[in-house]
Design an enzyme around this catalytic site. Sequence first.
Site, PDB file in Angstrom:
ATOM      1  N   ASP A 151       0.857  -1.174   0.000  1.00 42.61           N
ATOM      2  CA  ASP A 151       0.000   0.000   0.000  1.00 42.61           C
ATOM      3  C   ASP A 151       0.899   1.232   0.000  1.00 42.61           C
ATOM      4  OD1 ASP A 151       0.864   0.438   2.631  1.00 42.61           O
ATOM      5  OD2 ASP A 151      -1.133   0.288   3.523  1.00 42.61           O
ATOM      6  N   CYS A 172       3.464  -2.553   4.002  1.00 40.36           N
ATOM      7  CA  CYS A 172       2.516  -1.486   4.341  1.00 40.36           C
ATOM      8  C   CYS A 172       3.212  -0.598   5.362  1.00 40.36           C
ATOM      9  CB  CYS A 172       1.176  -2.044   4.839  1.00 40.36           C
ATOM     10  SG  CYS A 172       1.192  -2.899   6.421  1.00 40.36           S
ATOM     11  N   THR A 181       3.265  -0.684   8.684  1.00 39.45           N
ATOM     12  CA  THR A 181       3.899  -1.464   9.750  1.00 39.45           C
ATOM     13  C   THR A 181       4.231  -2.891   9.336  1.00 39.45           C
ATOM     14  OG1 THR A 181       1.779  -2.247  10.600  1.00 39.45           O
ATOM     15  CG2 THR A 181       2.674  -0.182  11.546  1.00 39.45           C
ATOM     16  N   HIS A 231      12.261 -22.053  10.408  1.00 37.15           N
ATOM     17  CA  HIS A 231      11.380 -22.704  11.368  1.00 37.15           C
ATOM     18  C   HIS A 231       9.911 -22.707  10.969  1.00 37.15           C
ATOM     19  CE1 HIS A 231      14.454 -21.922  14.839  1.00 37.15           C
ATOM     20  NE2 HIS A 231      14.976 -22.572  13.820  1.00 37.15           N
ATOM     21  N   HIS A 233      10.298 -28.971  12.727  1.00 33.00           N
ATOM     22  CA  HIS A 233       9.508 -27.821  12.282  1.00 33.00           C
ATOM     23  C   HIS A 233       8.406 -28.240  11.303  1.00 33.00           C
ATOM     24  CE1 HIS A 233      12.426 -25.422  14.377  1.00 33.00           C
ATOM     25  NE2 HIS A 233      13.397 -25.955  13.644  1.00 33.00           N
TER      26      HIS A 233
END
Length: 148
Positions: free
Chosen positions: A7, A64, A66, A97, A132
Amino acid sequence: MVVLGADHGGFCLKEAVKAYLEKNSIPYHDYGCYSEESVDYALFASKVAYDVAEGRAEKGILCCGTGIGISIAANKVKGIRAAVCTNEFCAEATRRHNDANILCMGGRVIDEEMAVKLTRIFLETPFDGGRHARRIAQIKEIEDGEKL
């Protein structure tokens, strides 16, 4: 192939990642956005996530402000393991992982140089498998509606 989306808050990071991919001849498709004009991140998260989930792309990179909102949206798509990373350790660990298939970053959290570093690590680091893999299988069970 790598698919990209962002964005307005992640536009500059996406552009830096795109330049890195071009410089290293890594094939990609850019779903936008194409400027810093305000747009909604879910549209770009959806396009990238479905390409990865349906096998048209190996990995995705979403940005974006954050990294959080766009990762939440991408993680709504079955088969997606989108991880927000802010440092090199997290970028490596999420591949080793978690077998993450989408890297999410925040343009208001990290700079372009770090975004390129995280992209390189994310694209070059293999999944470790082993114990994992059992955990990834459990995530798939949750996606399928099973209670663990």
